[in-house]
Write a protein that holds these residues in place. Structure first.
Motif, short mmCIF file in Angstrom:
data_model
loop_
_atom_site.label_atom_id
_atom_site.label_comp_id
_atom_site.label_asym_id
_atom_site.label_seq_id
_atom_site.Cartn_x
_atom_site.Cartn_y
_atom_site.Cartn_z
N ARG A 188 67.47 78.33 72.61
CA ARG A 188 66.86 79.68 72.76
C ARG A 188 66.16 80.07 73.69
O ARG A 188 65.67 79.59 74.61
N GLU B 288 62.63 82.07 74.64
CA GLU B 288 61.06 81.99 73.63
C GLU B 288 60.10 82.93 74.67
O GLU B 288 60.58 82.68 75.76
N ALA C 199 61.49 83.30 69.12
CA ALA C 199 60.18 83.89 69.19
C ALA C 199 59.71 84.86 70.24
O ALA C 199 58.24 85.01 69.87
#
Length: 281
Positions: free
Chosen positions: A196, A198, A175
């Protein structure tokens, strides 16, 4: 016969060699591909060589260990006397390392429990240490895994990068892709969330970003007993200064590690990386 639970991790845990030796932790190396050379992280390519290659814009990619490499590691650990193995690895969202370990575990000579910690760098390293300490105290496989998972649940990893370009090239940006449009105007702070990478915050200058990184880690640590790791790539002065400030600001710090990340993570973050991991005891 008493059971001996051994701990295996991978080279992205960036545990100090003496610490691994003291706790009997085995690290399986990931691979860095530099031009047409495939090199093992930690033994065949140094962080300094990697940083120089990136600065010269040489093509650099990374790859997971093969199941055969894991299988060989499991055999060696079993031959050394282990009756069970807990194999703890970096986030499956970022690498196929966990999948390779799962494949190898099926044919291992002793039972192997493979765990996706969702972590990277010393966030993974602290999980491996928690599992090793549990095993040393006579804990079962389940108890060692629980210790690692408990440590992971409370551990946070934040990092500053000079540019998002390396993460974009490696497809690891997640993201944080949303930051690219203004990447030239900001210095991004990122976090590990759900395994992840981010976006966390956008800051205008490097000095303000590093000051904000320090603030976030100090707030997250509070007054609890915590271990902290400060990582860098080709930025030792920055890392040392940040570690000194955190040591002074965090009253409950037990261990504070300062280390340069290895070639695998460095390939995706680029020189100038400054990261901080805070992990409660």
């Amino acid at each position: 016969m008493s059971r001996h639970v051994a701990i295996v991790t991978d080279s992205t845990a960036y545990l100090p060699p003496r610490t691994m030796e003291r706790h009997g932790i085995t690290a399986v190396p990931l691979t860095v591909v530099l031009g047409d050379q495939a090199l093992e992280e930690g033994t065949e390519i140094s962080a300094r060589s990697l940083a120089q290659a990136l600065q010269k814009r040489r093509p650099v990619t990374t790859s997971r260990p093969s199941p055969e490499v894991f299988a060989a590691a499991y055999r060696r650990v079993a031959e050394s006397g282990a009756t069970d193995i807990v194999s703890l690895h970096l986030s499956a969202e970022l690498s196929g390392t966990y999948d390779a370990a799962v494949i190898a575990a099926r044919e291992a000579p002793v039972p192997v429990r493979v765990v996706d910690t969702g972590m990277i760098a010393m966030a993974l390293g602290f999980c491996a240490l928690a599992a090793a300490e549990s095993a040393e105290a006579g804990g079962t496989v389940d108890e060692a895994v629980t210790a690692a998972e408990k440590r992971a649940a409370g551990t946070y990893a934040y990092f500053y990068v000079d540019t998002l370009d390396y993460l974009r090239r490696g497809g690891r940006i997640g993201a944080a892709q949303a930051l690219l449009g203004s990447a030239l105007a900001v210095k991004p702070l990122l976090q590990l969330d759900g395994g992840r990478i981010e976006p966390l915050e956008k800051v205008r200058t490097a000095s303000k970003a590093i000051a904000r990184l320090e603030e976030i880690v100090a707030e997250r640590a509070g007054s609890a007993q915590v271990d902290i790791a400060v990582h860098h790539l080709a930025a030792p002065e920055r890392a040392s200064a940040l570690a000194d400030r955190l040591r002074a600001r965090v009253p409950g710090v037990v261990d504070l590690h300062v280390s340069e990340v290895g070639a695998v993570i460095g390939a995706h973050t680029g020189p100038g990386l400054l990261g901080a991991v805070v992990s409660p005891r």
